[in-house]
Design an enzyme around this catalytic site. Structure first.
Site, PDB file in Angstrom:
ATOM      1  N   GLY A 176      -3.532  -0.115  12.135  1.00 40.05           N
ATOM      2  CA  GLY A 176      -4.046  -0.977  11.057  1.00 40.05           C
ATOM      3  C   GLY A 176      -4.960  -2.028  11.662  1.00 40.05           C
ATOM      4  CG  LEU A 177      -7.403  -1.333  14.173  1.00 39.72           C
ATOM      5  CD1 LEU A 177      -8.322  -0.352  14.889  1.00 39.72           C
ATOM      6  CD2 LEU A 177      -6.853  -2.368  15.162  1.00 39.72           C
ATOM      7  N   GLY A 178      -7.369  -3.937   9.929  1.00 37.82           N
ATOM      8  CA  GLY A 178      -8.029  -4.679   8.862  1.00 37.82           C
ATOM      9  C   GLY A 178      -8.275  -6.128   9.261  1.00 37.82           C
ATOM     10  CG  ASP A 238      -7.974   0.961  10.005  1.00 37.39           C
ATOM     11  OD1 ASP A 238      -7.333  -0.102   9.900  1.00 37.39           O
ATOM     12  OD2 ASP A 238      -8.516   1.524   9.023  1.00 37.39           O
ATOM     13  CG  ASN A 241       2.927 -11.304   4.665  1.00 36.33           C
ATOM     14  OD1 ASN A 241       3.463 -11.947   5.566  1.00 36.33           O
ATOM     15  ND2 ASN A 241       1.768 -11.635   4.141  1.00 36.33           N
ATOM     16  CB  SER A 292       1.547 -18.157   9.775  1.00 34.89           C
ATOM     17  OG  SER A 292       0.822 -19.037   8.938  1.00 34.89           O
ATOM     18  CE  LYS A 349       3.236 -15.450   7.283  1.00 32.25           C
ATOM     19  NZ  LYS A 349       2.810 -14.697   6.154  1.00 32.25           N
ATOM     20  CG  ASN A 359       3.780 -16.917   3.258  1.00 25.12           C
ATOM     21  OD1 ASN A 359       3.729 -17.365   4.405  1.00 25.12           O
ATOM     22  ND2 ASN A 359       3.066 -15.876   2.861  1.00 25.12           N
ATOM     23  CD  GLU A 362       0.551 -20.114   2.474  1.00 24.67           C
ATOM     24  OE1 GLU A 362       0.884 -19.753   3.616  1.00 24.67           O
ATOM     25  OE2 GLU A 362       0.040 -19.328   1.639  1.00 24.67           O
ATOM     26  CE1 TYR A 363       2.461 -18.123  -2.029  1.00 23.40           C
ATOM     27  CE2 TYR A 363       2.931 -18.127  -4.368  1.00 23.40           C
ATOM     28  CZ  TYR A 363       2.518 -17.467  -3.247  1.00 23.40           C
ATOM     29  OH  TYR A 363       2.127 -16.151  -3.333  1.00 23.40           O
TER      30      TYR A 363
END
Lengths: 304, 304, 304, 304
Positions: free
Chosen positions: B7-9, B30, B96, B122, B174, B178, B181-182
């Site tokens: 996965g190289l997004g 990927d 995630n 993160s 994590k 988040n 964070e929200y």
């Protein structure tokens, strides 16, 4: 008993009619003479062409009930009445005034020897037939004077009115009542939105609200009204998603802040209405979208 | 050290680059071969044409880091890897994922003798240059094997990674991150909307956010980003008032419900985003408007 | 430049020191002469034995900075100053006054020809070394006069102070700042409580907060302080679960009610503190318990 | 009509009695044989000494109504029944099961040719005399079979029961009902706490709740119960400030999260109960207190 009713709108007009039907003579005045004339014809209201005219038609101890928009209009009316009244006369403010203002009005009137009652009035357009729920702030003497009118307006002579406490406590109690009302309304609105959300069940929301009226824990007058409204308009398609709010709900939250007593549900019920009004046109949402983009590279939706 | 990155997004590509720049050999794969080729050119990534090909280019103890969309895609990849790996090999899920799923995946892999690490990541698009913050769940043995990669990815070799606890605790931490964070984002969004609301002050929101970056109690990275964004786009006029949400914020609230620990602020921060999405098209608001009409005769706003 | 500092407590004393260290002459007065003497010794403060004495030691254009408890004490001081000052002199209120009061004070002083600045001051006990964040409301003329002091107090001469707008806008901006601060603090408190809740992970909260300081999205000064505090006291066992609140957080919510702008997170963050204070000793909880018993026969827990 | 009632506790016992009084024959079984014997004596219940015994006393098409604690106990009972029933027989789950589980149970039973109805039951301890409110999920065939029992249990044969939709929709509707109930209860609790807060009015909360029962907008069954309870115990001094919660309120919030539909009031009403339970012993409050100390030097209250 004879009283003057100043303000014959949706609330004042119905209250004048209920008073008369239950044996109280009512002299009525409104800016709009048409409604005065109508109530004269249909309910035997004694018409008045001005405030002075209304007072002149009262007995020696003048009792003046005001059903006017809260705030400046009500307070100006009180100030206008002071020089026209005598010691021992009584003013009742039946509108949705802020209780702190009522305390001030009461003190001012007391200095002038005039009695004052703040009367929170619940029952809406249904009060004419069902009777009202009256939350009364006054001293004992004033309460005694006005009692016949309270008994005539209330659901029954015994039920539906209460001398809660001193001046201010009537509007204070009404304020709390409306705060609770906001919370109950929002409870139903949220629950029914969620009920409708699970499409695989194809739930008929109107039928469920009708069902709950019978034997459930949430049965209530608000539910009765909701079920009736949904029977007549099951989709609500033509209603705008916009909910006004009035002073009472806001004052309840301010009171909670001043007292330092948490009222998360009453507060949120109010703020949900603000959300429907969207005064800042989604500026907060836009900020959130912008932040997400800034840290995570999440694509922002642009305006269409 | 040599690892495979699947996965190289947006996230995986940057992480591969940072690993390589800090001395870790990375074999990358990927679906999209274009990004593989780009990273080969710009960052000396060792290219792989398939998962099998990637594994074949690793050392004897294979270490496979996955940066894939959480949920089915990640879990399918894990299942695909199992027969291709040997005892002692290690899989890291840096996405995630829900921590409960990670606990299950970890148990399944352990039965197959394969080590597992759930790594909450993160840092967003800024991680490549600034380094990442890595929340790691694993047993001690696995943590030791992966440590050189963690040190390469983190802000510094010492700071920005932590072996929090057993498998699951990384994604759990994590998730909480988040959730917080929200809450922080919504705190800023609400405050700035209110700051803008009092028009007589004509406050320049962009300047105030920039000011607060220096010496105030609310200084924070989110504020840095907000100030920067508002400098570039002071009105946000073209942004749609629509805020997506992802699994992490929702799971945080579900966790609060399951644990019976109140999280009013984290919950409301999530539900405000739901409000922006307005799935039920204001059905709740319409109900409220209808009820007001039913008891008080208040006029309802109709759709334009 | 020479100014008088009235009030040399936790905030005023540090600010006087920072002014002096950055080249501003400060005449200091406090009810408590001990702190005056200390600052004279350690920081070369010019001591004053009374407000009058302080004014007599200023230059012709007198600049008076007040760091006093907001409310009556501050306003009384302003009224005391009026007859002692001349046209063109300037008063700065650096305390946490309500912005509406500041607008009133400013108008009253303007009538007397005296300039006024409301200066919201953030930075707490750290301001002496790090510099302050100053949110300034004033007209241009007054802002120009006070600018050297602002530059001396701020984080740097350029950063950490802003002439936000007219009188009132400084304290208004500080009020919003504190509202956001409440929301951020509560976000962390809720998240960390939840982090601690899942006992099977045995998460070391102190270590996680330290971790997040490096590269995470929630990194912030409040997190720095939290991590430091938890390092020194990992359990917080001896702290009472009681959180005071001050005017600023309350005014922010009242402002949201007055503007009709929803601030659910800022509001809940405040009300959570009310909850910790529990003024009504759980009366609401008792009512809920009683209702459950009444409709469902659920056994009520009795007081131990 | 003849049915078996499994579980004769607070709910099941009353329901068996109401069925019998309205002409339905009921074979009853409970772990506790004492209650079986009592209902035999007082209500002509047909006693059973085991589940098998109960089934043997039914007609050819067996109808089995379960009133058991939701979760494992209910599901185990269903699994135990499967081999004992024949095609065309019907099981009704009248407990507070999660609607998703009910959908699963229904599908499993359908594979075995056994009909299933999930019946949400409201009315509490008052149902015996007043009748119940029944929210029914089932296919048409099953609904038809059970209808006589529903008519016997409901407030009237026509009112108080509704075939809402397919299997699952009954428990789903009951879940939403309870969510709304939480919101309404909390609305009253908050309002009454606030009503009590303004001491200068010395308001008698019991009297006000009694007043509101007559003509007010908030009149409701919950208010009736509250007024009655406060008449009997005006101070609530001996009640512990502790409010349990059950599955239904939690599932409602989880549903809101899953659907992405905001329910701030229903959620806060639940989280207020969590607050009363204080599982983390004020850890969040302590963190807030610690942060205030860290940035502002505010003194922390220490444990007494």
């Amino acid at each position: 008993m004879k009283i003057a009713m100043l303000g014959l709108g949706k609330m004042g007009g119905n209250m004048a009619a209920r008073l008369i039907r239950n044996g109280v003579s009512v002299v009525g005045y409104d800016n709009n003479q048409t409604v005065v004339n109508q109530l004269e014809e249909t309910e035997n209201l004694i018409p008045a062409s001005s405030v002075k005219d209304a007072l002149s038609k009262l007995d020696e101890q003048k009792i003046v009930w005001m059903m006017l928009p809260a705030g400046e209009i009500t307070e100006n009316q009180i100030h206008e009445l002071v020089p026209l009244l005598n010691k021992g006369d009584v003013i009742i403010d039946g509108g949705n005034s802020n209780f702190k203002r009522s305390v001030k009005m009461g003190a001012m009137l007391e200095e002038n020897g005039i009695g004052f009652m703040d009367c929170g009035t619940s029952g809406g357009v249904w009060g004419l037939d069902n009777g009202y729920c009256l939350m009364v702030g006054a001293n004992d003497e004033v309460a005694k004077v006005v009692e016949p009118a309270l008994r005539a307006l209330a659901v029954t002579p015994q039920n539906g009115w209460l001398h809660v406490g001193p001046v201010g406590s009537g509007h204070f109690t009404k304020m709390i009542h409306n705060g609770i009302e906001y919370g109950m309304m929002e409870s139903f609105a949220e629950g029914l939105e969620l009920l409708k959300g699970r499409e695989e069940f194809k739930i008929d929301v109107a039928q469920v609200t009708e069902l709950w009226r019978h034997g459930s824990v949430v049965r209530s007058w608000l539910l009765d009204l909701t079920a009736e409204a949904l029977k007549n308009d099951p989709t609500l398609d033509d209603i705008a998603p916009f909910v006004p709010d009035s002073g009472e709900g806001r004052w309840t939250v301010v009171e909670s802040i001043e007292q330092g007593i948490p009222t998360p549900v009453l507060t949120l019920a109010l703020q949900v209405r603000f959300r429907s009004q969207e005064k800042q046109k989604g500026y907060g949402y836009k900020l959130l979208s912008t932040m997400r983009n800034a840290f995570g590279g999440h694509v922002m939706k642009k305006r269409g």
